[in-house]
Design a protein around this motif. Structure first.
Motif, PDB file in Angstrom:
ATOM      1  N   THR A  27       0.534  -1.473  -0.100  1.00 42.26           N
ATOM      2  CA  THR A  27      -0.285   0.070   0.448  1.00 42.26           C
ATOM      3  C   THR A  27       1.025   0.843   0.064  1.00 42.26           C
ATOM      4  OG1 THR A  27       0.246   0.352   2.880  1.00 42.26           O
ATOM      5  CG2 THR A  27      -1.833  -1.272   1.296  1.00 42.26           C
ATOM      6  N   SER A  28       2.422   0.984   0.004  1.00 46.27           N
ATOM      7  CA  SER A  28       2.943   2.003  -0.441  1.00 46.27           C
ATOM      8  C   SER A  28       3.079   2.469  -1.473  1.00 46.27           C
ATOM      9  CB  SER A  28       4.358   1.835   0.073  1.00 46.27           C
ATOM     10  OG  SER A  28       5.203   0.995  -0.735  1.00 46.27           O
ATOM     11  N   ASP A  32       2.128  -1.025  -7.443  1.00 47.70           N
ATOM     12  CA  ASP A  32       1.385  -1.244  -8.400  1.00 47.70           C
ATOM     13  C   ASP A  32       0.763  -2.498  -7.426  1.00 47.70           C
ATOM     14  OD1 ASP A  32      -1.081  -1.794 -10.125  1.00 47.70           O
ATOM     15  OD2 ASP A  32       0.471  -1.785 -12.066  1.00 47.70           O
ATOM     16  N   ALA A  33      -0.593  -2.010  -6.699  1.00 47.15           N
ATOM     17  CA  ALA A  33      -0.882  -3.619  -5.258  1.00 47.15           C
ATOM     18  C   ALA A  33      -1.544  -4.521  -6.512  1.00 47.15           C
ATOM     19  CB  ALA A  33      -2.184  -2.663  -5.116  1.00 47.15           C
ATOM     20  N   SER A  34      -2.007  -3.841  -7.685  1.00 50.19           N
ATOM     21  CA  SER A  34      -2.599  -4.970  -8.632  1.00 50.19           C
ATOM     22  C   SER A  34      -1.700  -6.293  -9.371  1.00 50.19           C
ATOM     23  CB  SER A  34      -3.861  -4.078  -9.475  1.00 50.19           C
ATOM     24  OG  SER A  34      -3.250  -3.302 -10.329  1.00 50.19           O
ATOM     25  N   ASN A  49       8.791  -6.716 -12.390  1.00 51.03           N
ATOM     26  CA  ASN A  49       8.880  -5.159 -11.994  1.00 51.03           C
ATOM     27  C   ASN A  49       7.545  -4.917 -11.040  1.00 51.03           C
ATOM     28  OD1 ASN A  49       8.844  -2.513 -11.421  1.00 51.03           O
ATOM     29  ND2 ASN A  49      10.058  -1.801 -13.595  1.00 51.03           N
ATOM     30  N   ILE A  50       7.579  -4.296  -9.781  1.00 50.36           N
ATOM     31  CA  ILE A  50       6.214  -4.042  -9.539  1.00 50.36           C
ATOM     32  C   ILE A  50       5.654  -2.494  -8.743  1.00 50.36           C
ATOM     33  CG2 ILE A  50       5.371  -6.122  -8.464  1.00 50.36           C
ATOM     34  CD1 ILE A  50       6.257  -5.483  -5.730  1.00 50.36           C
ATOM     35  N   ASN A  51       6.020  -1.988 -10.095  1.00 48.24           N
ATOM     36  CA  ASN A  51       6.480  -0.337 -10.022  1.00 48.24           C
ATOM     37  C   ASN A  51       5.466   0.451 -10.561  1.00 48.24           C
ATOM     38  OD1 ASN A  51       9.199  -0.617  -7.842  1.00 48.24           O
ATOM     39  ND2 ASN A  51      10.288   0.156  -9.814  1.00 48.24           N
ATOM     40  N   VAL A  52       4.721   0.843 -10.118  1.00 47.41           N
ATOM     41  CA  VAL A  52       3.563   2.036 -10.739  1.00 47.41           C
ATOM     42  C   VAL A  52       3.963   2.405 -11.974  1.00 47.41           C
ATOM     43  CG1 VAL A  52       2.004   4.404 -10.683  1.00 47.41           C
ATOM     44  CG2 VAL A  52       2.668   3.264  -8.774  1.00 47.41           C
TER      45      VAL A  52
END
Length: 57
Positions: A27-28, A32-34, A49-52
């Motif tokens: 949640t920070s 990208d939570a999804s 890579n899970i960055n927005v």
């Protein structure tokens, strides 16, 4: 991640615990939570890579 050989050799998915620390990270800002949820479900074992704004590969 398997905890033992039986889990490793099984076709069944073992639930991954979402710890408070992981929930806080998800949640920070900048995550990208999804995408995190998708990759946790996919369970490929490969880094992603899970960055927005990350490009899906």
């Amino acid at each position: 991640m398997s905890r033992n050989r039986a889990e490793y050799e099984s076709d069944r998915k073992v639930p991954l615990p979402v710890t408070p620390a992981l929930r806080t990270f998800m949640t920070s800002g900048g995550v990208d939570a999804s995408r995190v949820n998708h990759e946790l479900e996919r369970r490929s074992g490969m880094p992603v890579n899970i960055n927005v704004g990350a490009i899906n590969q």
